[in-house]
Scaffold this motif. Sequence first.
Motif, PDB file in Angstrom:
ATOM      1  N   ALA A 121      72.399  -6.832  71.170  1.00 22.07           N
ATOM      2  CA  ALA A 121      73.120  -6.190  72.263  1.00 22.07           C
ATOM      3  C   ALA A 121      72.165  -5.687  73.351  1.00 22.07           C
ATOM      4  O   ALA A 121      72.504  -5.725  74.540  1.00 22.07           O
ATOM      5  N   CYS A 122      70.980  -5.228  72.956  1.00 20.01           N
ATOM      6  CA  CYS A 122      69.976  -4.740  73.912  1.00 20.01           C
ATOM      7  C   CYS A 122      69.179  -5.886  74.532  1.00 20.01           C
ATOM      8  O   CYS A 122      68.311  -5.643  75.369  1.00 20.01           O
ATOM      9  N   GLU A 123      69.444  -7.110  74.058  1.00 19.76           N
ATOM     10  CA  GLU A 123      68.708  -8.289  74.493  1.00 19.76           C
ATOM     11  C   GLU A 123      67.206  -8.123  74.263  1.00 19.76           C
ATOM     12  O   GLU A 123      66.380  -8.377  75.138  1.00 19.76           O
ATOM     13  N   ARG A 124      66.871  -7.687  73.051  1.00 21.16           N
ATOM     14  CA  ARG A 124      65.475  -7.504  72.643  1.00 21.16           C
ATOM     15  C   ARG A 124      65.150  -8.485  71.538  1.00 21.16           C
ATOM     16  O   ARG A 124      66.031  -8.930  70.789  1.00 21.16           O
ATOM     17  N   GLN A 125      63.872  -8.795  71.402  1.00 18.21           N
ATOM     18  CA  GLN A 125      63.422  -9.727  70.372  1.00 18.21           C
ATOM     19  C   GLN A 125      63.684  -9.151  68.974  1.00 18.21           C
ATOM     20  O   GLN A 125      63.483  -7.957  68.741  1.00 18.21           O
ATOM     21  N   PRO A 126      64.085  -9.997  68.054  1.00 18.49           N
ATOM     22  CA  PRO A 126      64.302  -9.564  66.665  1.00 18.49           C
ATOM     23  C   PRO A 126      62.966  -9.415  65.948  1.00 18.49           C
ATOM     24  O   PRO A 126      61.919  -9.776  66.496  1.00 18.49           O
ATOM     25  N   GLY A 147      56.749  -9.087  64.606  1.00 19.90           N
ATOM     26  CA  GLY A 147      56.616  -7.767  64.014  1.00 19.90           C
ATOM     27  C   GLY A 147      57.570  -7.526  62.858  1.00 19.90           C
ATOM     28  O   GLY A 147      58.391  -8.366  62.496  1.00 19.90           O
ATOM     29  N   SER A 148      57.438  -6.349  62.297  1.00 24.98           N
ATOM     30  CA  SER A 148      58.305  -5.939  61.189  1.00 24.98           C
ATOM     31  C   SER A 148      59.627  -5.419  61.751  1.00 24.98           C
ATOM     32  O   SER A 148      59.778  -5.262  62.966  1.00 24.98           O
ATOM     33  N   LEU A 149      60.549  -5.094  60.864  1.00 28.34           N
ATOM     34  CA  LEU A 149      61.806  -4.521  61.316  1.00 28.34           C
ATOM     35  C   LEU A 149      61.561  -3.156  61.957  1.00 28.34           C
ATOM     36  O   LEU A 149      62.222  -2.796  62.922  1.00 28.34           O
ATOM     37  N   GLY A 150      60.593  -2.401  61.457  1.00 28.89           N
ATOM     38  CA  GLY A 150      60.264  -1.112  62.063  1.00 28.89           C
ATOM     39  C   GLY A 150      59.794  -1.267  63.500  1.00 28.89           C
ATOM     40  O   GLY A 150      60.197  -0.505  64.380  1.00 28.89           O
ATOM     41  N   GLU A 151      58.949  -2.265  63.731  1.00 31.99           N
ATOM     42  CA  GLU A 151      58.489  -2.534  65.091  1.00 31.99           C
ATOM     43  C   GLU A 151      59.643  -2.998  65.971  1.00 31.99           C
ATOM     44  O   GLU A 151      59.743  -2.600  67.135  1.00 31.99           O
ATOM     45  N   ALA A 152      60.504  -3.843  65.436  1.00 29.75           N
ATOM     46  CA  ALA A 152      61.653  -4.328  66.202  1.00 29.75           C
ATOM     47  C   ALA A 152      62.592  -3.180  66.548  1.00 29.75           C
ATOM     48  O   ALA A 152      63.125  -3.130  67.660  1.00 29.75           O
ATOM     49  N   ALA A 153      62.784  -2.243  65.634  1.00 26.53           N
ATOM     50  CA  ALA A 153      63.675  -1.108  65.892  1.00 26.53           C
ATOM     51  C   ALA A 153      63.143  -0.227  67.024  1.00 26.53           C
ATOM     52  O   ALA A 153      63.924   0.446  67.693  1.00 26.53           O
ATOM     53  N   ARG A 154      61.842  -0.250  67.276  1.00 20.35           N
ATOM     54  CA  ARG A 154      61.274   0.479  68.420  1.00 20.35           C
ATOM     55  C   ARG A 154      61.788  -0.096  69.741  1.00 20.35           C
ATOM     56  O   ARG A 154      61.727   0.572  70.775  1.00 20.35           O
ATOM     57  N   ARG A 155      62.281  -1.327  69.715  1.00 24.49           N
ATOM     58  CA  ARG A 155      62.782  -1.976  70.933  1.00 24.49           C
ATOM     59  C   ARG A 155      64.257  -1.672  71.188  1.00 24.49           C
ATOM     60  O   ARG A 155      64.802  -2.051  72.219  1.00 24.49           O
ATOM     61  N   ILE A 156      64.933  -1.004  70.253  1.00 24.72           N
ATOM     62  CA  ILE A 156      66.355  -0.690  70.411  1.00 24.72           C
ATOM     63  C   ILE A 156      66.511   0.464  71.389  1.00 24.72           C
ATOM     64  O   ILE A 156      65.792   1.457  71.313  1.00 24.72           O
ATOM     65  N   GLY A 157      67.481   0.339  72.272  1.00 25.88           N
ATOM     66  CA  GLY A 157      67.779   1.398  73.235  1.00 25.88           C
ATOM     67  C   GLY A 157      67.858   0.829  74.630  1.00 25.88           C
ATOM     68  O   GLY A 157      67.870  -0.382  74.833  1.00 25.88           O
ATOM     69  N   GLY A 193      66.685   1.703  78.974  1.00 23.65           N
ATOM     70  CA  GLY A 193      65.902   2.512  79.894  1.00 23.65           C
ATOM     71  C   GLY A 193      64.648   3.040  79.235  1.00 23.65           C
ATOM     72  O   GLY A 193      63.938   2.314  78.546  1.00 23.65           O
ATOM     73  N   ASP A 194      64.398   4.326  79.432  1.00 24.83           N
ATOM     74  CA  ASP A 194      63.203   4.943  78.847  1.00 24.83           C
ATOM     75  C   ASP A 194      63.478   5.544  77.470  1.00 24.83           C
ATOM     76  O   ASP A 194      62.597   6.148  76.874  1.00 24.83           O
ATOM     77  N   ARG A 195      64.680   5.374  76.965  1.00 30.30           N
ATOM     78  CA  ARG A 195      65.049   5.904  75.642  1.00 30.30           C
ATOM     79  C   ARG A 195      65.129   4.757  74.646  1.00 30.30           C
ATOM     80  O   ARG A 195      66.206   4.251  74.367  1.00 30.30           O
ATOM     81  N   ARG A 196      63.986   4.370  74.128  1.00 22.25           N
ATOM     82  CA  ARG A 196      63.904   3.294  73.146  1.00 22.25           C
ATOM     83  C   ARG A 196      63.269   3.827  71.875  1.00 22.25           C
ATOM     84  O   ARG A 196      62.514   4.776  71.895  1.00 22.25           O
ATOM     85  N   GLY A 197      63.567   3.134  70.782  1.00 23.21           N
ATOM     86  CA  GLY A 197      62.936   3.478  69.513  1.00 23.21           C
ATOM     87  C   GLY A 197      63.171   4.923  69.124  1.00 23.21           C
ATOM     88  O   GLY A 197      64.319   5.386  69.121  1.00 23.21           O
ATOM     89  N   PRO A 198      62.116   5.677  68.830  1.00 22.61           N
ATOM     90  CA  PRO A 198      62.275   7.061  68.392  1.00 22.61           C
ATOM     91  C   PRO A 198      62.964   7.963  69.425  1.00 22.61           C
ATOM     92  O   PRO A 198      63.532   8.983  69.071  1.00 22.61           O
ATOM     93  N   GLU A 199      62.925   7.564  70.697  1.00 21.52           N
ATOM     94  CA  GLU A 199      63.581   8.353  71.751  1.00 21.52           C
ATOM     95  C   GLU A 199      65.082   8.105  71.806  1.00 21.52           C
ATOM     96  O   GLU A 199      65.798   8.856  72.460  1.00 21.52           O
TER      97      GLU A 199
END
Length: 194
Positions: free
Chosen positions: A134-139, A85-95, A97-103
């Motif tokens: 740090a969130c152990e999410r895909q780049p 995905g794009s960086l925008g899609e990857a940023a949705r994975r930041i966070g 629990g249930d507070r990821r991306g825009p949340e």
Amino acid sequence: MTTRPGAEPEASDSAVALTAWLASLVRNHDYASLAELRRPRVQLEPHFRALWFSPDEAQREVYAQVAFLFAIYHQGRSRPAYGYGSLGEAARRIGSGDRRGPEDPGAARLIDRIVSSRRIPWRHLQHAVARLRACERQPPSWARLVDDLTRWHDRKARVPYEWGVAFHIPAARAAATRSTALPAASSPEKDSLT
């Protein structure tokens, strides 16, 4: 770079080659080269190798900086993450629990800073990659990141806008919006008026 509806855009050959070389450093446990790439002010052999993949001089900074971001993400890792995905899609994975991306307020502020920047926001991109690590999410897809940053100033590509849409609008909804917008653009009423 071509795009099929609903598919990941095809990356340029040079971006794919850079990503393959960087992944080989991780696979071969070449931690010394990865450490040197994390030192952007000291230009050593790995920095110049990253520049070799650049198709022209104007794109060299992008290739060097993406190599730096890749090395930041892979610090201490034994397997390469090619991302997706794009960086925008990857940023949705930041966070968490249930507070990821825009949340996640921090992720929302970070992406807003990135997409509102006129120049490529290297510091904020570094922060985004560090947060994903740090969130152990895909780049994001590293090859796509190279191509997106190469086209950052291309008004037709609208890279910052596309990243913002990918972050703030869920993928299924964005795809539905795009598919309904396409037929409206070529409606019979509009064609009969021209």
